[in-house]
Motif scaffolding. Structure first.
Motif, mmCIF file in Angstrom:
data_model
loop_
_atom_site.group_PDB
_atom_site.id
_atom_site.type_symbol
_atom_site.label_atom_id
_atom_site.label_comp_id
_atom_site.label_asym_id
_atom_site.label_seq_id
_atom_site.Cartn_x
_atom_site.Cartn_y
_atom_site.Cartn_z
ATOM 1 N N TYR A 63 10.500 2.226 26.822
ATOM 2 C CA TYR A 63 11.040 3.385 26.718
ATOM 3 C C TYR A 63 12.474 3.371 27.308
ATOM 4 O O TYR A 63 12.537 3.906 26.421
ATOM 5 C CB TYR A 63 10.370 4.274 27.500
ATOM 6 N N VAL A 64 12.958 3.079 27.892
ATOM 7 C CA VAL A 64 14.295 2.408 28.244
ATOM 8 C C VAL A 64 15.009 2.295 26.922
ATOM 9 O O VAL A 64 16.698 2.631 26.410
ATOM 10 C CB VAL A 64 14.923 1.583 29.237
ATOM 11 N N GLY A 65 14.303 1.299 25.981
ATOM 12 C CA GLY A 65 14.814 0.637 24.494
ATOM 13 C C GLY A 65 15.150 1.724 23.666
ATOM 14 O O GLY A 65 15.857 2.181 22.869
ATOM 15 N N PHE A 66 14.068 2.610 23.697
ATOM 16 C CA PHE A 66 14.091 3.738 22.689
ATOM 17 C C PHE A 66 14.679 4.487 23.079
ATOM 18 O O PHE A 66 15.847 5.579 22.121
ATOM 19 C CB PHE A 66 12.600 4.562 23.054
ATOM 20 N N LEU A 67 15.713 5.099 24.243
ATOM 21 C CA LEU A 67 15.764 5.922 24.623
ATOM 22 C C LEU A 67 17.109 5.523 24.401
ATOM 23 O O LEU A 67 18.278 6.172 23.587
ATOM 24 C CB LEU A 67 16.125 6.527 26.104
ATOM 25 N N ARG A 68 17.744 4.139 24.554
ATOM 26 C CA ARG A 68 18.989 3.562 24.200
ATOM 27 C C ARG A 68 19.607 2.691 22.562
ATOM 28 O O ARG A 68 20.481 2.493 23.007
ATOM 29 C CB ARG A 68 19.969 2.618 25.007
ATOM 30 N N LYS A 69 18.449 3.092 22.725
ATOM 31 C CA LYS A 69 18.586 2.274 20.785
ATOM 32 C C LYS A 69 19.016 1.216 20.746
ATOM 33 O O LYS A 69 19.173 0.482 19.526
ATOM 34 C CB LYS A 69 19.147 3.637 20.054
ATOM 35 N N LEU A 70 18.023 0.207 22.151
ATOM 36 C CA LEU A 70 18.275 -0.980 22.244
ATOM 37 C C LEU A 70 17.195 -1.934 21.642
ATOM 38 O O LEU A 70 16.098 -1.766 21.838
ATOM 39 C CB LEU A 70 18.880 -1.496 23.416
ATOM 40 N N PRO A 71 17.238 -2.926 20.469
ATOM 41 C CA PRO A 71 16.257 -4.201 21.106
ATOM 42 C C PRO A 71 14.793 -3.903 22.315
ATOM 43 O O PRO A 71 16.003 -4.673 23.821
ATOM 44 C CB PRO A 71 16.489 -5.322 20.599
ATOM 45 N N PHE A 72 13.989 -4.032 21.876
ATOM 46 C CA PHE A 72 12.855 -4.215 22.984
ATOM 47 C C PHE A 72 12.256 -5.706 23.326
ATOM 48 O O PHE A 72 11.977 -6.210 22.056
ATOM 49 C CB PHE A 72 11.866 -2.882 23.810
ATOM 50 N N SER A 87 0.699 9.620 27.178
ATOM 51 C CA SER A 87 1.283 8.954 25.583
ATOM 52 C C SER A 87 2.756 9.767 25.032
ATOM 53 O O SER A 87 2.677 10.509 24.889
ATOM 54 C CB SER A 87 0.651 8.713 25.050
ATOM 55 N N VAL A 88 3.711 8.486 25.350
ATOM 56 C CA VAL A 88 5.282 9.715 25.119
ATOM 57 C C VAL A 88 5.084 8.156 24.106
ATOM 58 O O VAL A 88 4.974 7.387 23.893
ATOM 59 C CB VAL A 88 6.203 9.524 25.885
ATOM 60 N N PRO A 89 6.332 8.658 22.758
ATOM 61 C CA PRO A 89 7.050 8.196 20.851
ATOM 62 C C PRO A 89 8.035 7.018 22.185
ATOM 63 O O PRO A 89 8.416 7.417 22.881
ATOM 64 C CB PRO A 89 7.121 8.954 20.512
ATOM 65 N N ALA A 90 7.541 6.000 21.132
ATOM 66 C CA ALA A 90 8.676 4.408 21.538
ATOM 67 C C ALA A 90 9.077 4.300 20.826
ATOM 68 O O ALA A 90 8.959 4.657 19.405
ATOM 69 C CB ALA A 90 8.125 4.601 22.877
ATOM 70 N N THR A 91 9.127 2.740 19.869
ATOM 71 C CA THR A 91 9.364 2.330 19.362
ATOM 72 C C THR A 91 8.665 0.481 19.572
ATOM 73 O O THR A 91 8.431 -0.267 19.933
ATOM 74 C CB THR A 91 10.591 2.087 18.915
ATOM 75 N N LEU A 92 8.162 -0.193 18.311
ATOM 76 C CA LEU A 92 8.048 -1.660 18.621
ATOM 77 C C LEU A 92 8.468 -2.462 19.046
ATOM 78 O O LEU A 92 9.896 -1.917 18.434
ATOM 79 C CB LEU A 92 7.520 -1.038 16.774
ATOM 80 N N ALA A 93 7.972 -3.159 19.296
ATOM 81 C CA ALA A 93 9.144 -4.526 19.801
ATOM 82 C C ALA A 93 10.009 -4.930 19.390
ATOM 83 O O ALA A 93 8.673 -5.110 18.358
ATOM 84 C CB ALA A 93 8.759 -5.496 20.839
ATOM 85 N N TYR A 94 11.464 -5.388 19.112
ATOM 86 C CA TYR A 94 11.881 -6.049 18.639
ATOM 87 C C TYR A 94 11.264 -8.000 18.244
ATOM 88 O O TYR A 94 11.442 -8.406 17.335
ATOM 89 C CB TYR A 94 13.188 -6.028 18.588
ATOM 90 N N GLY A 95 11.057 -8.068 19.466
ATOM 91 C CA GLY A 95 10.487 -9.089 20.160
ATOM 92 C C GLY A 95 9.661 -8.610 20.777
ATOM 93 O O GLY A 95 9.021 -8.709 21.763
ATOM 94 N N ILE A 96 7.774 -10.331 20.916
ATOM 95 C CA ILE A 96 7.155 -10.101 21.780
ATOM 96 C C ILE A 96 6.871 -11.482 21.897
ATOM 97 O O ILE A 96 6.891 -12.477 20.601
ATOM 98 C CB ILE A 96 5.370 -9.777 20.749
ATOM 99 N N VAL A 97 6.920 -12.133 23.100
ATOM 100 C CA VAL A 97 6.695 -13.380 23.551
ATOM 101 C C VAL A 97 5.829 -13.300 24.714
ATOM 102 O O VAL A 97 5.506 -12.883 25.817
ATOM 103 C CB VAL A 97 7.907 -13.719 24.338
ATOM 104 N N VAL A 98 4.935 -14.342 24.233
ATOM 105 C CA VAL A 98 3.155 -14.310 25.227
ATOM 106 C C VAL A 98 3.089 -15.327 25.618
ATOM 107 O O VAL A 98 3.033 -16.861 24.798
ATOM 108 C CB VAL A 98 2.367 -13.845 24.035
ATOM 109 N N ASP A 99 2.538 -15.861 26.498
ATOM 110 C CA ASP A 99 3.267 -17.060 28.028
ATOM 111 C C ASP A 99 1.819 -17.062 27.522
ATOM 112 O O ASP A 99 1.580 -15.970 29.045
ATOM 113 C CB ASP A 99 4.259 -17.507 28.700
ATOM 114 N N THR A 100 0.515 -17.538 27.526
ATOM 115 C CA THR A 100 -0.426 -17.664 27.484
ATOM 116 C C THR A 100 -0.897 -18.256 29.400
ATOM 117 O O THR A 100 -2.123 -18.347 29.464
ATOM 118 C CB THR A 100 -1.416 -18.996 26.386
#
Length: 353
Positions: A103-112, A139-152
């Motif tokens: 939501y921080v990224g959404f508000l500031r229009k920054l990649p999350f 539940s509030v609107p946001a944006t899809l992540a610019y990047g997803i990094v999953v450490d198994t």
């Protein structure tokens, strides 16, 4: 012919020891100045590894801190206190920090950049955030992540309850898709075939995999891949319809009702089993999978109250009045309550006050 543009993650990495390489992936995308939010207690666990990786990749961390709030007012304050040179925000941890950072990224229009350390739901790859608004989860609107990094490795080290939650949220795609088809027949919604294919393939692959342990890396990878694909299905559909139906409405109602609700995927998984019996659709597969994975056994230890779920079923339609899934019709709400009272497995899970 109209063509729909959809957002997809520019960075999508799943594997062991991924926390060491977040900086490298960002530098490859010309992102060199970031703010990082860690979940509660995670700086001690993962901070050194993450920050060393950033330094090696010459990515400057302008600020980092631990975060343990999803109150919308707190998050708005954080968003507008970011350093001016911030190019991206990174959330590392469970659902709380992922939702807050998103939501921080959404508000500031920054990649999350989403870096989940548990696979408890598909929230790490969704375009909505679950925040506290007026003292209740919303539940509030946001944006899809610019990047997803999953450490198994990190996910396998998390408490097992988070894996059970992810199992519940993943299997929910079965009843959600059936709800969407039901809704389309009423004319309230329109099916997107590509979104259906993505969500259906993800859940079918997951529930058909051989099982010996839910903590093995192969199982975790399949769970993470399924949840990620489900998030993309929602993006294609332009809504959460492919992955969220009556079972999610019950969970949303519980979130509204209860001071301390259970993990999202636990509530959703129980509601999924209920709705599969209401829909008379794939309930045997769901029952078998939840039994084999230990999901039902885990739920038995939570001392759940049947009355909460009975009330949530009645409240469910009000959670999304603009939709028309099974629980929007009284006859199916009655059937759901009957299932809750009479099913033998559910009798073992629920307790009276």
């Amino acid at each position: 012919m109209d063509k729909k543009q959809i957002a997809v993650p520019a960075i999508l990495k799943v594997g062991g020891d991924m926390l060491s390489y977040i900086g490298e992936y960002l530098a490859q995308r010309d992102i060199h100045k970031v703010v990082i939010y860690f979940g509660n207690g995670l700086i001690q666990l993962f901070g050194e590894k993450v920050l060393k990786g950033m330094e090696d990749a010459k990515v400057q961390v302008l600020h980092y801190e631990e975060l343990d709030t999803v109150k919308i007012d707190d998050i708005m304050t954080m968003a507008f206190s970011l350093p001016d040179k911030t190019q991206a925000v990174i959330g590392i941890g469970g659902g709380k920090v992922i939702d807050a950072t998103k939501y921080v990224g959404f508000l500031r229009k920054l990649p999350f950049i989403s870096v989940p350390t548990s696979a408890s739901s598909d929230g790490f790859c969704s375009s909505t955030a679950s925040l506290i608004v007026n003292d209740r989860r919303t539940s509030v609107p946001a944006t899809l992540a610019y990047g997803i990094v999953v450490d198994t490795d990190a996910i396998m080290s998390a408490p097992e309850k988070y894996i059970f939650s992810g199992i519940g949220d993943m299997v929910a795609k079965i009843t959600a898709l059936y709800d969407w088809q039901f809704e389309a027949k009423t004319g309230v919604s329109e099916i997107n075939d590509t979104a259906v294919m993505l969500a259906k393939n993800a859940v079918n692959s997951f529930v058909r995999m051989p099982l010996d342990s839910v903590t093995r890396e192969v199982f975790i990878r399949e769970l993470v891949n399924g949840l990620t694909t489900s998030g993309l299905a929602n993006e294609v559909a332009g809504s959460s319809a492919p992955t969220s139906g009556s079972e999610h409405l019950i969970s949303h109602a519980l979130d509204k009702m209860l001071v301390n609700p259970q993990l999202h995927g636990i509530q959703v998984g129980i509601a999924t089993y209920i709705m599969s019996l209401v829909q008379e659709h794939r309930y045997e597969r769901i029952r078998k999978f939840f039994t084999q994975t230990g999901f039902f056994d885990h739920c038995k230890e939570l001392h759940l109250n049947r009355e909460d779920y009975l009330q949530a079923i009645d409240l469910a339609p009000a959670m999304k009045p603009f939709r028309h899934v099974y629980l929007h019709e009284e006859a199916y709400r009655d059937k759901a309550k009957q299932v809750l009272m009479e099913d033998d497995i559910l009798k073992g899970i629920f307790h009276e006050e």
